[in-house]
Design an enzyme around this catalytic site. Structure first.
Site, PDB file in Angstrom:
ATOM      1  N   LYS A 220       0.851  -1.186   0.000  1.00 49.54           N
ATOM      2  CA  LYS A 220       0.000   0.000   0.000  1.00 49.54           C
ATOM      3  C   LYS A 220       0.888   1.239   0.000  1.00 49.54           C
ATOM      4  O   LYS A 220       1.741   1.399   0.865  1.00 49.54           O
ATOM      5  CB  LYS A 220      -0.897  -0.007   1.236  1.00 49.54           C
ATOM      6  CG  LYS A 220      -1.766   1.236   1.351  1.00 49.54           C
ATOM      7  CD  LYS A 220      -2.773   1.126   2.467  1.00 49.54           C
ATOM      8  CE  LYS A 220      -3.561   2.409   2.618  1.00 49.54           C
ATOM      9  NZ  LYS A 220      -4.559   2.315   3.688  1.00 49.54           N
ATOM     10  N   ARG A 230     -10.767   9.934   2.057  1.00 51.05           N
ATOM     11  CA  ARG A 230     -10.589  10.632   3.339  1.00 51.05           C
ATOM     12  C   ARG A 230     -11.722  11.637   3.551  1.00 51.05           C
ATOM     13  O   ARG A 230     -12.110  11.919   4.688  1.00 51.05           O
ATOM     14  CB  ARG A 230      -9.212  11.285   3.397  1.00 51.05           C
ATOM     15  CG  ARG A 230      -8.117  10.217   3.462  1.00 51.05           C
ATOM     16  CD  ARG A 230      -6.714  10.790   3.548  1.00 51.05           C
ATOM     17  NE  ARG A 230      -5.726   9.729   3.387  1.00 51.05           N
ATOM     18  CZ  ARG A 230      -4.439   9.939   3.165  1.00 51.05           C
ATOM     19  NH1 ARG A 230      -3.969  11.165   3.086  1.00 51.05           N
ATOM     20  NH2 ARG A 230      -3.616   8.911   3.037  1.00 51.05           N
ATOM     21  N   LYS A 274      -2.323  -1.507  -3.732  1.00 48.30           N
ATOM     22  CA  LYS A 274      -3.169  -0.323  -3.657  1.00 48.30           C
ATOM     23  C   LYS A 274      -2.316   0.939  -3.736  1.00 48.30           C
ATOM     24  O   LYS A 274      -1.297   0.987  -3.062  1.00 48.30           O
ATOM     25  CB  LYS A 274      -3.908  -0.369  -2.314  1.00 48.30           C
ATOM     26  CG  LYS A 274      -4.808   0.783  -2.046  1.00 48.30           C
ATOM     27  CD  LYS A 274      -5.345   0.662  -0.655  1.00 48.30           C
ATOM     28  CE  LYS A 274      -6.155   1.897  -0.370  1.00 48.30           C
ATOM     29  NZ  LYS A 274      -6.562   1.984   1.000  1.00 48.30           N
ATOM     30  N   SER A 300     -10.440   5.542  -4.366  1.00 44.45           N
ATOM     31  CA  SER A 300     -11.390   6.635  -4.514  1.00 44.45           C
ATOM     32  C   SER A 300     -10.994   7.654  -5.579  1.00 44.45           C
ATOM     33  O   SER A 300     -11.831   8.105  -6.366  1.00 44.45           O
ATOM     34  CB  SER A 300     -11.572   7.326  -3.172  1.00 44.45           C
ATOM     35  OG  SER A 300     -10.323   7.762  -2.660  1.00 44.45           O
ATOM     36  N   TYR A 339     -15.395   1.007  -6.313  1.00 40.42           N
ATOM     37  CA  TYR A 339     -16.663   1.699  -6.041  1.00 40.42           C
ATOM     38  C   TYR A 339     -17.621   1.556  -7.216  1.00 40.42           C
ATOM     39  O   TYR A 339     -18.792   1.905  -7.107  1.00 40.42           O
ATOM     40  CB  TYR A 339     -16.379   3.179  -5.733  1.00 40.42           C
ATOM     41  CG  TYR A 339     -15.442   3.311  -4.547  1.00 40.42           C
ATOM     42  CD1 TYR A 339     -15.922   3.171  -3.241  1.00 40.42           C
ATOM     43  CD2 TYR A 339     -14.078   3.511  -4.719  1.00 40.42           C
ATOM     44  CE1 TYR A 339     -15.063   3.234  -2.150  1.00 40.42           C
ATOM     45  CE2 TYR A 339     -13.208   3.582  -3.635  1.00 40.42           C
ATOM     46  CZ  TYR A 339     -13.709   3.445  -2.362  1.00 40.42           C
ATOM     47  OH  TYR A 339     -12.867   3.490  -1.287  1.00 40.42           O
TER      48      TYR A 339
HETATM   49  C1  PBG Z   1      -7.342   3.527   5.758  1.00 38.14           C
HETATM   50  C2  PBG Z   1      -7.663   3.303   4.357  1.00 38.14           C
HETATM   51  C3  PBG Z   1      -7.504   4.213   3.299  1.00 38.14           C
HETATM   52  C4  PBG Z   1      -8.073   3.623   2.174  1.00 38.14           C
HETATM   53  C5  PBG Z   1      -8.533   2.366   2.552  1.00 38.14           C
HETATM   54  N1  PBG Z   1      -8.252   2.182   3.895  1.00 38.14           N
HETATM   55  C6  PBG Z   1      -6.987   5.591   3.272  1.00 38.14           C
HETATM   56  C7  PBG Z   1      -5.654   5.881   3.759  1.00 38.14           C
HETATM   57  O1  PBG Z   1      -4.800   5.017   3.911  1.00 38.14           O
HETATM   58  O2  PBG Z   1      -5.441   7.062   4.033  1.00 38.14           O
HETATM   59  C8  PBG Z   1      -8.172   4.291   0.832  1.00 38.14           C
HETATM   60  C9  PBG Z   1      -9.254   3.829  -0.047  1.00 38.14           C
HETATM   61  C10 PBG Z   1      -9.582   4.729  -1.170  1.00 38.14           C
HETATM   62  O3  PBG Z   1      -8.956   5.773  -1.423  1.00 38.14           O
HETATM   63  O4  PBG Z   1     -10.546   4.397  -1.876  1.00 38.14           O
HETATM   64  N2  PBG Z   1      -6.277   2.898   6.307  1.00 38.14           N
END
Ligand code: PBG
Length: 351
Positions: A220, A230, A274, A300, A339
């Site tokens: 990630k 967020r 991711k 997202s 999504y």
């Molecule tokens: C939280 C988390 C995040 C996402 C999934 N779990 C955001 C982050 O790490 O700040 C992002 C998912 C998305 O952007 O669709 N740990």
């Protein structure tokens, strides 16, 4: 003095009038033959996207009979738990295999320790119980990380500016157990702390949850593409600084393999990369190297980009959606968190 000019290796294109007649080319291979008609294209198609490949992430909020749009994600809403059940029924009717649940936690319930994550009546737990009762055959994925619950918006506990690793892992194990007790089928640690998969596996097994799977957010990255998420979970305003001391540097690729390897050794059943499209090279390397169930998260920001362009009439939204999802399959992913899941399932059903 020898000239430093490199010799041209490739002959220049002939002008149109010089182009040889087709028969003179004597082409053995004409790749276009296999593209000449729809049936031929279908016959030689290498990859296929199906509804079985989709995991649908949803956002939940407090209240009843409530849906609330997420401004930066056109078409995405936050659901109250009863509405989430309805959404889950719809997903199951479309044969989407699984859903991932993310909470918008009331700001008043957020504290520096993310205590609400351990509360057995928190939004995620209530949503899990309600959905499991109504749609038992739908897979439920829950996110393990503290960010929706902390007042500072970080995934872990803090001391000063530091994100504490081992102290955070101890809390994440409790969070995972809390979710498993509420009926989560798949625990998905998204926090990027070191050693959390092994600790969560041991915690689950210790309480008789050895059947609960772990989908590790293994590679990630610290990405700008999480912005709209967020927004959706309300951490945009609270987040202090950034997540670069725990999420990966977008410049790295070998490191992703080490992260994934470690999570597999620690007991991950499925691994995830991711974000998605900007990291397809990582998906391919991970799949080729380990041959494990491999997922990608079309995050997202990727969703927002396609939707924004579609809404402006700049591209065909449905086609761009399906093309982007197929790209994950081509890169070797077994499935995609997206999504678009419902919209894609509808498009696939309707041909
Ligand atoms: C939280 C988390 C995040 C996402 C999934 N779990 C955001 C982050 O790490 O700040 C992002 C998912 C998305 O952007 O669709 N740990």
């Amino acid at each position: 003095m020898p000239s430093s000019e490199p010799k041209a290796k490739i002959a220049p294109f002939p002008s149109r009038s010089e182009a040889p007649a087709a028969e003179k080319l004597g082409l053995t291979h004409r790749p276009r033959r296999n593209r000449k008609s729809e049936w031929a294209r279908r016959l030689v198609r290498e990859n296929v996207l199906t509804t079985n490949d989709l995991i649908w992430p949803i956002f939940v909020i407090d209240g009843e009979r409530r849906t609330e749009p997420v401004a930066s994600m056109p078409g995405v809403v936050r659901y109250s738990v009863d509405e989430a059940v309805r959404a889950a029924e719809n997903a199951a009717a479309l044969r989407i295999p699984a859903m991932a649940i993310f909470p918008y936690t009331d700001p008043g319930l957020r504290d520096p320790h993310g205590s609400e994550a351990l509360h057995d009546q928190n939004l995620v737990c209530r949503a899990c119980r309600a959905i499991k009762a109504a749609v038992p055959d739908l897979g439920l994925v829950t996110d393990v990380a503290l960010d929706p619950y902390t007042s500072h918006g970080h995934d872990g506990l803090m001391r000063g500016e530091d994100i504490l690793n081992d102290e955070t892992v101890a809390v994440l194990v409790k969070q995972a157990l809390n979710q498993a007790r509420a009926g989560a089928d798949v625990i998905a640690p998204s926090d990027m702390m070191d050693g959390r998969v092994a600790a969560i596996r041991a915690g689950l097994d210790g309480e008789g949850y050895e059947h609960v799977q772990i989908m590790a957010y293994a590679a990630k990255y610290a990405s700008a593409f999480y912005g709209p998420f967020r927004d959706a979970v309300g951490t945009n305003k609270t987040l202090i600084g950034d997540k670069r001391t725990y999420q990966m540097d977008p410049a790295n690729s070998d490191e992703a393999l080490r992260e994934v390897e470690q999570d597999i050794l620690e007991g991950a059943d499925m691994v995830m990369v991711k974000p998605g499209l900007p990291y397809l090279d990582i998906v391919r390397r991970v799949k080729d190297t380990f041959g494990q169930p491999t997922f990608a998260y079309q995050v997202s920001g990727e969703y927002a980009m396609i939707m924004a362009a579609a809404q402006n009439g700049w591209l065909d939204g449905d086609r761009a959606m399906l093309e982007s999802l197929l790209a994950f399959k081509r890169a070797g992913a077994d499935g995609v968190l997206t999504y678009f899941a419902v919209r894609a399932a509808e498009a696939l059903r309707d041909g």
